[in-house]
Every structure is written in structure tokens, then in C-alpha cells.
Design a protein around this motif. Structure first.
Motif, PDB file in Angstrom:
ATOM      1  N   ASN A 122       4.774   5.470  -5.215  1.00  0.00           N
ATOM      2  CA  ASN A 122       4.995   5.429  -6.668  1.00  0.00           C
ATOM      3  C   ASN A 122       3.908   6.123  -7.481  1.00  0.00           C
ATOM      4  O   ASN A 122       4.186   6.666  -8.553  1.00  0.00           O
ATOM      5  N   HIS A 123       2.688   6.086  -6.980  1.00  0.00           N
ATOM      6  CA  HIS A 123       1.559   6.565  -7.796  1.00  0.00           C
ATOM      7  C   HIS A 123       0.648   7.564  -7.078  1.00  0.00           C
ATOM      8  O   HIS A 123       0.237   8.556  -7.671  1.00  0.00           O
ATOM      9  N   GLY A 124       0.315   7.289  -5.810  1.00  0.00           N
ATOM     10  CA  GLY A 124      -0.644   8.138  -5.115  1.00  0.00           C
ATOM     11  C   GLY A 124      -0.141   9.538  -4.846  1.00  0.00           C
ATOM     12  O   GLY A 124      -0.783  10.525  -5.225  1.00  0.00           O
ATOM     13  N   ASP A 125       1.015   9.640  -4.194  1.00  0.00           N
ATOM     14  CA  ASP A 125       1.560  10.963  -3.891  1.00  0.00           C
ATOM     15  C   ASP A 125       1.865  11.765  -5.154  1.00  0.00           C
ATOM     16  O   ASP A 125       1.493  12.943  -5.236  1.00  0.00           O
TER      17      ASP A 125
ATOM     18  N   GLN B 144       0.837  -1.202   0.000  1.00  0.00           N
ATOM     19  CA  GLN B 144       0.000   0.000   0.000  1.00  0.00           C
ATOM     20  C   GLN B 144       0.871   1.250   0.000  1.00  0.00           C
ATOM     21  O   GLN B 144       0.630   2.203  -0.755  1.00  0.00           O
ATOM     22  N   VAL B 145       1.894   1.244   0.857  1.00  0.00           N
ATOM     23  CA  VAL B 145       2.788   2.399   0.935  1.00  0.00           C
ATOM     24  C   VAL B 145       3.586   2.533  -0.352  1.00  0.00           C
ATOM     25  O   VAL B 145       3.782   3.643  -0.870  1.00  0.00           O
TER      26      VAL B 145
ATOM     27  N   VAL C  62       6.564   7.565   4.198  1.00  0.00           N
ATOM     28  CA  VAL C  62       5.546   8.596   3.966  1.00  0.00           C
ATOM     29  C   VAL C  62       6.040   9.930   4.527  1.00  0.00           C
ATOM     30  O   VAL C  62       5.854  10.995   3.919  1.00  0.00           O
ATOM     31  N   TYR C  63       6.675   9.884   5.672  1.00  0.00           N
ATOM     32  CA  TYR C  63       7.270  11.092   6.259  1.00  0.00           C
ATOM     33  C   TYR C  63       8.290  11.706   5.300  1.00  0.00           C
ATOM     34  O   TYR C  63       8.342  12.940   5.132  1.00  0.00           O
TER      35      TYR C  63
ATOM     36  N   HIS D  96      -2.422  19.048  -8.151  1.00  0.00           N
ATOM     37  CA  HIS D  96      -2.636  20.098  -7.158  1.00  0.00           C
ATOM     38  C   HIS D  96      -3.813  19.780  -6.230  1.00  0.00           C
ATOM     39  O   HIS D  96      -4.420  20.684  -5.646  1.00  0.00           O
ATOM     40  N   THR D  97      -4.116  18.485  -6.107  1.00  0.00           N
ATOM     41  CA  THR D  97      -5.148  18.071  -5.164  1.00  0.00           C
ATOM     42  C   THR D  97      -4.657  18.305  -3.741  1.00  0.00           C
ATOM     43  O   THR D  97      -5.399  18.779  -2.877  1.00  0.00           O
ATOM     44  N   VAL D  98      -3.411  17.961  -3.484  1.00  0.00           N
ATOM     45  CA  VAL D  98      -2.749  18.303  -2.223  1.00  0.00           C
ATOM     46  C   VAL D  98      -1.772  19.433  -2.514  1.00  0.00           C
ATOM     47  O   VAL D  98      -0.765  19.242  -3.191  1.00  0.00           O
ATOM     48  N   LYS D  99      -2.088  20.599  -2.028  1.00  0.00           N
ATOM     49  CA  LYS D  99      -1.248  21.773  -2.275  1.00  0.00           C
ATOM     50  C   LYS D  99      -0.231  21.990  -1.162  1.00  0.00           C
ATOM     51  O   LYS D  99       0.850  22.503  -1.391  1.00  0.00           O
ATOM     52  N   ASN D 100      -0.621  21.616   0.058  1.00  0.00           N
ATOM     53  CA  ASN D 100       0.259  21.783   1.212  1.00  0.00           C
ATOM     54  C   ASN D 100       0.126  20.537   2.087  1.00  0.00           C
ATOM     55  O   ASN D 100      -0.950  20.253   2.607  1.00  0.00           O
TER      56      ASN D 100
END
Length: 341
Positions: A150-153, A144-145, A210-211, A160-164
Motif C-alpha cells: 500500500n505504501h512502500g512500493d 508488513q507486506v 510481492v512477486y 524513482h528510488t527503485v528504477k528497475n
């Protein structure tokens, strides 16, 4: 699933019995959080139109990759099999995302966006000699991580779905399959600490990945009282030991990542309290479950199968909570998160 009026009233009368969450001055603010990213197992899984039916929101071990357009086109499916609880689960209640029957755009939710990487049946580690995959399509937490890295982040950033990333809460709730599967490796009353240590050591290696992507706010949830389920394969001592080791690793992670915010929510304590006074919460059955839970008309005609309405059961089946139980849990979790301003 619409709550029964009697349950709503019971909650109102028993609210004073709940814990008090002090407001904390930290870098994390629930009110400012815009996205929830979740990893885990069937307690957290939600069905997606681009997911493996009954297992995931997007992809599986046989086809883990996806493009940014694939992710943004995916929709949350809410129906009897849209979660493992027969209705909305905690991530959906917490974000008000996918609560209503039908399809929901995870970017167009009332409270927060919801991006769910959890996979039903997942363990933390993929190892045939330790915690083997339940199916060849299962995405263990390790995968999952990897799928997220590789793809989600990249998809969330490039669109620009996650901007910050400081506006994101990353949640990990896993261990149900780990503790149950590991119970088969040696005598039930033996010490499992070395096995649980391996699980948590690997989980926090994954959290570190993830960090390293720039996420700084993490939520960890411990095991529910699986020892009080309809057909438990573990006892209270095993659950307690697993949760103690999880806490030790979460505390250690906070110590070495001082710029991160590590939140720990005690699911076990909350649900044990609910079980001790289950009737005050509107439950009529806290030890068994409706054997016809998966019938297509169970929500509208439970009497046909000799069952009471599903919201009056604490357990949905032998291993899962009902949607109503998850809703009660989420109310306490939300109080906890609101303590962070």
C-alpha cells in the motif's frame, strides 16, 4: 561495535573451514543489486527515526501508512538499541548501511540501499488463537507486506528510488517468534508439522503478493539453532522440521514462478558450525549471555557488570544473537550471494 582484534585474526585462520559457494549463471546478480528490501522480525529489524522505538524502521500497526516524503526523510538509527543485537545486524552489514553510530540515509549507503519493513516481535500470521500479537502495535508479516504493497512500493516507485525491480533483492527472515509461540500450543515433543505448514503456506501467499508487484529476486533464510540458546523453548527436531517445511515451500514457489530467482541460505548450518568451533571465531561464551546487555555503558565498561566484552558472546540475550555473531553470519551470506553473477 568494533570487532576485537583477536576475533579478526581467528576468522582469518579459520576461513578455510567455511563452505565453498559455486558461482552460478542466473538472472540474479549480487554485484548488480542496488537495493535490499527486508521483511521479518527482531533478527532483521532496524530502528528508524520514523519508526516505533525499539521495533521498526517506519510505522507500526497503529499507524502503518506513510507518504513517499515520509519514507525518504526516514533515517536509520544506530546505537545500543538500534537493533535487537546491541549493534549492527545482518542487513546493515550486508549493505554497509547504518553500520556506523548515529543516523544514516538509507539511500546513501556504501554498498546497497536498505529498505527494512521488519518488525521486532513479529509472527507471520496475526491470529489471536494461533500466534497472537506480542503488542497492539506489532506488525505481523501479513501487515508488513500490506504496508509495503500500500505504501512502500508506491513510494519507492514514485520517487524513482527503485528504477528497475530486477536490481532489487527481497529478503524474508522470519519464524523465530512463530516456532517459540507455537511450542506453547501442544506438548513439546508433539508433531508440529501442521502448524508449521500453516505458517509457511501463509508466508508464500505473502511472497506472491510481492512477486505480483514485479519483484523477481527473493532470499529466504531459515531458523538459527534456537535449540542451543541460553533458555530454549524448542528442540533441534522442531527447528529441523520448521526449516524442512520452509525449504519445501521455497522450492515449490520456485517451480511455479520460473521467472523468479529463489535463493535459500542455510543460517542453521552456518551457525551450528560456528557453535561447534566457537573459540576459533573469538567467542569465549557460546551458551550464556551478559545479563547487563541492555545497560547504557555495557559496550564501554562491561567489567563493571562482571561481563566480558559483548563481542566475545555468541548470544546477546536469551533470544538474540550478538552483533558480532550476525557479522560472522553475514560474511558467509555475502560469499553465498557473490556466487550469483
Amino acid at each position: 561495535m568494533k570487532p576485537l582484534p583477536v576475533i579478526t585474526m581467528a576468522l582469518a585462520t579459520s576461513a578455510s573451514a567455511g563452505p565453498t559457494y559455486n558461482r552460478l549463471e542466473t538472472s540474479f546478480s549480487w554485484s548488480q543489486t542496488k537495493q535490499l528490501i527486508a521483511f521479518g522480525d527482531s533478527y532483521t529489524f532496524i530502528q528508524g527515526t520514523a519508526g516505533h522505538a525499539n521495533y521498526s524502521f517506519i510505522g507500526d500497526a497503529l499507524s502503518p501508512s506513510f507518504t513517499p516524503s515520509d519514507l525518504l526523510a526516514d533515517r536509520i538509527v544506530q546505537n545500543l538499541t538500534g537493533t535487537a543485537e546491541g549493534g549492527p545486524n545482518w542487513v546493515e552489514f550486508l549493505t554497509s548501511c547504518g553500520v556506523k553510530t548515529g543516523l544514516t540515509n538509507p539511500r546513501r549507503c556504501k554498498r546497497k540501499q536498505l529498505w527494512d519493513l521488519a518488525f521486532a516481535g513479529a509472527n507471520t500470521i496475526e491470529d489471536a488463537n494461533f500466534t497472537p500479537l506480542h503488542h497492539n502495535h506489532t506488525l505481523a508479516l501479513e501487515k508488513q507486506v500490506q504496508q509495503f504493497v500500500n505504501h512502500g512500493d508506491p513510494a519507492l516507485r514514485s520517487t524513482h528510488t527503485v528504477k528497475n525491480k530486477k536490481d532489487v533483492l527481497v529478503a524474508f527472515w522470519i519464524g523465530i517468534n512463530d516456532i517459540n509461540d507455537l511450542s506453547k500450543l501442544q506438548r513439546r515433543n508433539a508433531t508440529f508439522s501442521l502448524l508449521y505448514e500453516r505458517v509457511q503456506r501463509r508466508q508464500f501467499e505473502l511472497v506472491r503478493q510481492v512477486y505480483d508487484l514485479g519483484y523477481r529476486h527473493f532470499l529466504f533464510m531459515n531458523l538459527p539453532p534456537l535449540d542451543r540458546g541460553p533458555s530454549p523453548s524448542v528442540n533441534a527436531s522442531m527447528v529441523g522440521e520448521f526449516n524442512t517445511i520452509l525449504k519445501a515451500h521455497a522450492d515449490a514457489f520456485q517451480q511455479v514462478t520460473r521467472d523468479a530467482e529463489v535463493l535459500q541460505f542455510d543460517v542453521n548450518a552456518v551457525l551450528n558450525r560456528v557453535l561447534e568451533g566457537y573459540e576459533a571465531y573469538g567467542f569465549k561464551n557460546a551458551t550464556g549471555y551478559c545479563k547487563a546487555y541492555d545497560q547504557p555503558d555495557i559496550l564501554t565498561d562491561p567489567g563493571k557488570y562482571g561481563c566480558a566484552p559483548l563481542p566475545t558472546y555468541f548470544w546477546y540475550n536469551s533470544g538474540h544473537l550478538t552483533s558480532r555473531t550476525q557479522e560472522i553470519l553475514t560474511r558467509e551470506l555475502e560469499k553465498f550471494l557473490k556466487g550469483y553473477v
